[in-house]
Enzyme design. Structure first.
Site, short mmCIF file in Angstrom:
data_model
loop_
_atom_site.label_atom_id
_atom_site.label_comp_id
_atom_site.label_asym_id
_atom_site.label_seq_id
_atom_site.Cartn_x
_atom_site.Cartn_y
_atom_site.Cartn_z
N GLY A 71 0.82 -1.21 0.00
CA GLY A 71 0.00 0.00 0.00
C GLY A 71 0.86 1.26 0.00
N GLN A 179 -7.49 1.17 4.20
CA GLN A 179 -8.23 0.77 5.40
C GLN A 179 -9.72 0.55 5.10
OE1 GLN A 179 -7.49 -0.67 8.76
NE2 GLN A 179 -5.78 0.56 8.10
N SER A 199 -4.10 -2.39 -0.31
CA SER A 199 -3.05 -3.29 0.17
C SER A 199 -3.68 -4.59 0.64
CB SER A 199 -2.29 -2.62 1.32
OG SER A 199 -1.36 -3.53 1.86
N THR A 237 9.75 -8.34 -11.84
CA THR A 237 8.98 -9.57 -12.03
C THR A 237 7.82 -9.60 -11.04
OG1 THR A 237 10.94 -10.71 -12.81
CG2 THR A 237 9.13 -12.09 -12.02
N CYS A 325 3.08 2.16 13.18
CA CYS A 325 4.33 2.88 12.99
C CYS A 325 4.65 3.79 14.15
CB CYS A 325 4.28 3.71 11.71
SG CYS A 325 3.16 3.06 10.50
C1 LIG Z 1 -1.52 -0.07 6.28
C2 LIG Z 1 -1.79 1.21 5.57
C3 LIG Z 1 -0.95 1.67 4.55
C4 LIG Z 1 0.33 0.97 4.17
O1 LIG Z 1 0.10 -0.25 3.53
P1 LIG Z 1 1.33 -1.30 3.47
O2 LIG Z 1 0.86 -2.34 2.52
O3 LIG Z 1 1.49 -1.81 4.87
O4 LIG Z 1 2.51 -0.56 2.98
C5 LIG Z 1 -1.28 2.83 3.91
N1 LIG Z 1 -2.38 3.52 4.24
C6 LIG Z 1 -3.23 3.12 5.21
C7 LIG Z 1 -4.44 3.92 5.51
C8 LIG Z 1 -2.96 1.94 5.91
O5 LIG Z 1 -3.79 1.55 6.89
#
Ligand SMILES: *Cc1c(COP(=O)(O)O)cnc(C)c1O
Length: 387
Positions: A71, A179, A199, A237, A325
């Site tokens: 994501g 989300q 994601s 890839t 994070c």
């Molecule tokens: C988890 C999240 C991301 C990051 O996604 P990843 O696949 O973990 O890099 C970005 N935006 C939001 C709102 C998220 O909750």
């Protein structure tokens, strides 16, 4: 000890049905999708099928989907890729104060490349106002990025209204829907978005794969140069197993979405009411109704989120004090601060995010163990004097 997982906003387990679809692509179907012999062609068609399925789920065409590594990469590609390809048209980018760092830090980084940025404020619930957005748009504005649903407090933004403001101003609109997936409608035309990030690991798919929807006609520079994969917009890839898994996870999530939302909303509200009944001086962060069905975020006065998490962990409960994070750092959440919540209250915040396997018994167990932990921590706090 049984462990209970209340952190589905951080990540979710891969569903067994998803894993089953993925497994052959690690072993017997290992070919490179770009190879012309049968092993390769089989993998190419697996990617094509996954792309078609996802396109049907999003209401777009297969050509409008770019698979990414996560994501965060989709957010980076949307912002950097669009800004670099369109800088002749203008140099102003707008986002909001409550974005995930994958958007917020990327937009801030663009100032190093000569872009100007506006970070929109939010209301007390963490929502962005379409009127505020309209006022912030300038003739040089090329891109707006506003999240669909907030990962910390679960507040859902009025995306169709925000997108309409941008469309009328001729500005490209990106939404981070990471989300929202699994809970909200992702039809890109109903939303009116030009770009959208997803994601897989947030909706019971594998980690390490995501996508960016890019509306036909939107110009984007590639961030990863090399091979011609993803029609020259993302070299490397393909993660075939991941892509296949993401498609399956999205199919399942969308098919069960409404039923799951009803179940989770009932559990969520049982949890919120239970917490209010048992713990004095707490506040619910985020919107009371326009919020994700699985999200509970509360501030508990006079105590610190970190010590709460450690005590819950001792009882086998996984929760978060905000985004994954920021846990581990002692900074208060930028989301809560942007909502006008004072530092000392933002520090005592707890995010509990439910999932498809969450039970009433788990909610009740939490309601049993949390109040004594809060009492113990408050008793140690110099600020607390019980009334
Ligand atoms: C988890 C999240 C991301 C990051 O996604 P990843 O696949 O973990 O890099 C970005 N935006 C939001 C709102 C998220 O909750």
């Amino acid at each position: 000890m049984n462990r209970i997982y209340f952190d589905h906003a951080a990540t979710t387990p891969v569903r067994p049905e998803v894993l089953t679809e993925m497994l052959p692509y690690f072993t017997e179907n290992f070919g490179n999708p770009s190879s012309i012999y049968a092993w390769g062609r089989e993998n190419r068609s697996a990617i094509d099928r996954a792309r078609d399925s996802i396109a049907a789920q999003l209401g777009c065409t297969a050509r409008e989907i770019i698979f990414t590594g996560c994501g965060s990469e989709a957010d980076n590609l949307a912002i950097k890729g669009f800004a670099l390809a369109n800088q002749k048209k203008g140099n102003h980018i707008i986002t909001s104060a409550v974005e995930h760092h994958a958007v917020l830090d990327t937009v801030k980084y663009m100032t190093k490349l000569g872009f100007e940025i506006t970070i929109l404020p939010v209301d007390q619930y963490g929502m962005v106002s379409p009127d505020e957005l309209a006022k912030a748009i300038r003739p040089e504005t090329i891109l707006v990025s506003i999240m669909y649903a907030n990962n910390e407090v679960g507040t859902i933004n009025p995306i169709p209204e925000l997108a309409k403001v941008c469309r009328e101003a001729g500005v490209c609109f990106h939404t981070d829907a990471v989300q929202a997936a699994g809970a909200l409608d992702l039809n890109v035309d109903k939303l009116g978005v030009d770009m959208m990030s997803l994601s897989a690991h947030k909706f019971y798919g594998p980690k390490g794969v995501g996508l960016l929807y890019v509306r036909k006609g939107v110009k984007l520079d590639s961030l990863i140069h090399g091979g011609g994969q993803e029609r020259g917009r993302r070299a490397g890839t393909e993660n075939v197993a991941g892509i296949v898994g993401m498609a399956k996870a999205l199919e399942l999530a969308n098919a069960e979405r409404l039923e799951m939302n009803a179940r989770l909303t009932a559990l969520r509200d049982r949890l919120i009411i239970g917490l209010r009944d048992r713990i004095p001086e707490i506040r619910l962060n985020g919107h009371p109704t326009e919020r994700l069905p699985n999200n509970v975020n509360i501030s508990i006065r006079y105590i610190e989120g970190e010590s709460l998490l450690l005590n819950l962990d001792l009882k086998g409960i996984a929760a978060s004090s905000g985004s994954a994070c920021t846990s581990g750092s002692l900074e208060a959440s930028h989301v809560l601060l942007a909502m006008g919540i004072p530092h000392e209250i933002a520090h005592g915040s707890l995010r509990l995010t439910l999932g498809r396997k969450t039970t009433e018994a788990e909610i009740d167990y939490l309601l049993e163990v949390l109040p004594p932990i809060v009492e113990k921590l408050r008793a140690m706090s110099p600020l607390y004097s019980p009334s």
